[in-house]
Design an enzyme around this catalytic site. Structure first.
Site, mmCIF file in Angstrom:
data_model
loop_
_atom_site.group_PDB
_atom_site.id
_atom_site.type_symbol
_atom_site.label_atom_id
_atom_site.label_comp_id
_atom_site.label_asym_id
_atom_site.label_seq_id
_atom_site.Cartn_x
_atom_site.Cartn_y
_atom_site.Cartn_z
ATOM 1 N N GLU A 70 -0.857 -0.873 -8.792
ATOM 2 C CA GLU A 70 -1.180 -0.571 -7.405
ATOM 3 C C GLU A 70 -0.629 -1.680 -6.508
ATOM 4 O O GLU A 70 -0.730 -2.865 -6.834
ATOM 5 C CB GLU A 70 -2.700 -0.500 -7.270
ATOM 6 N N TRP A 71 -0.040 -1.303 -5.391
ATOM 7 C CA TRP A 71 0.462 -2.283 -4.432
ATOM 8 C C TRP A 71 -0.664 -2.690 -3.492
ATOM 9 O O TRP A 71 -1.312 -1.845 -2.880
ATOM 10 C CB TRP A 71 1.624 -1.718 -3.619
ATOM 11 N N LEU A 72 -0.908 -3.989 -3.401
ATOM 12 C CA LEU A 72 -1.913 -4.514 -2.478
ATOM 13 C C LEU A 72 -1.214 -5.456 -1.509
ATOM 14 O O LEU A 72 -0.576 -6.426 -1.939
ATOM 15 C CB LEU A 72 -3.018 -5.252 -3.240
ATOM 16 N N ASP B 204 -6.972 -17.191 -15.911
ATOM 17 C CA ASP B 204 -5.821 -17.915 -15.348
ATOM 18 C C ASP B 204 -5.982 -17.992 -13.837
ATOM 19 O O ASP B 204 -5.079 -17.668 -13.073
ATOM 20 C CB ASP B 204 -4.523 -17.186 -15.721
#
Length: 287
Positions: A92-94, A194
């Site tokens: 998904e592009w955020l 991380d």
């Protein structure tokens, strides 16, 4: 390759996707990253060598596990596989913006909620994954001290020896860990694994989000320690975290021990001055 990726996206989403625009974006020091759009919807695609597809599968499974806690926003994994000589993961592009103090306080609260997710199998995870490009061993272990000695610091020291690293006090350090953690009662917590500044941010609407995980079940302090390793998160983050899940007494003493794992890993990945930094940390821990 891109046609294969488009086809895979179409199959998984059930909607025809044909990329018209592809632009390079930051993918970290391990992968290549691209924003891929058909003019209406955009996805984030990471590429690596075909041999690294297991790394992307582990990332997708980790994100899925974090999503299942319904606690903190992470990018939804869409699909992953190989195409030609590359492996890929589609996410998904955020759109990342600049978060307010309230956003960072909410991030702290949300991460604390995620850390309350536990399990009955102990410390580790269902598969091995990677920290950067280094294998991260996640064999289920009932005891946290044993897990951390064997599968975190001990494993990194083994890799470091192969790279010619010189850590004169490593055996003394490993022998001291049971005493260093003796008064610390640890329950397994789902951690990001991380969590430095490059793997956290806020969307354009101010919603906190974390990404690029190295997921496993651990002492939750490993995440908080890493947020302080390369310059701390905003103070509001720690305020929010402690509102929901206050840190235990002795965290300030343990955080250097936990961050040593990442500095050893940086030595194994990049060499250079990380060796001397690791030795300074070992000296500090053993004082």
């Amino acid at each position: 390759m891109w046609t294969q990726i488009d086809t895979h996206i179409s199959q998984v989403t059930g909607e025809k996707f044909q990329s018209q625009q592809r632009r390079s974006v930051g993918g970290g020091c391990i992968n290549q990253g691209y924003a891929v759009s058909n003019g209406e919807i955009t996805y984030f695609v990471k590429l690596n060598q075909a041999s690294q597809v297991a790394m992307f599968e582990a990332e997708a499974l980790g994100l899925g596990e974090m999503i299942a806690t319904a606690s903190i926003r992470v990018p939804k994994p869409i699909c992953w596989s190989t195409a030609d000589n590359s492996s890929y993961i589609v996410l998904e592009w955020l759109e990342i913006g600049s978060g307010s103090s309230n956003s960072w306080q909410e991030m702290g609260r949300n991460l604390a909620a995620m850390h309350k997710a536990s399990n009955s199998q102990g410390f580790g995870w269902k598969i091995n994954n990677t920290i950067g490009s280094t294998p991260q061993i996640n064999t289920w272990t009932a005891d946290w001290t044993e897990f951390y000695i064997k599968h975190r610091l001990g494993y990194q020291f083994q890799l470091a020896r192969r790279r010619g690293g010189n850590f004169p006090q490593q055996d003394k350090l490993l022998a001291a860990i049971p005493e260093l953690l003796a008064d610390h009662q640890v329950q397994p917590s789902l951690v990001h694994g991380d969590l430095w500044g490059g793997n956290a941010g806020c969307t354009a609407s101010g919603e906190p989000v974390i990404f690029d995980p190295a997921t496993y079940f651990a002492d939750r302090e490993v995440d908080i320690a890493m947020t302080e390793l390369f310059g701390s998160f905003p103070a509001a983050f720690y305020k929010g975290y402690n509102e929901v899940f206050p840190l235990d007494v002795g965290y300030e003493r343990r955080k250097t021990l936990y961050n040593l794992y990442h500095i050893l890993n940086h030595f194994n990945l990049f060499g250079g001055g990380y060796s001397s930094q690791a030795n300074r940390m070992i000296d500090q821990i053993l004082r």
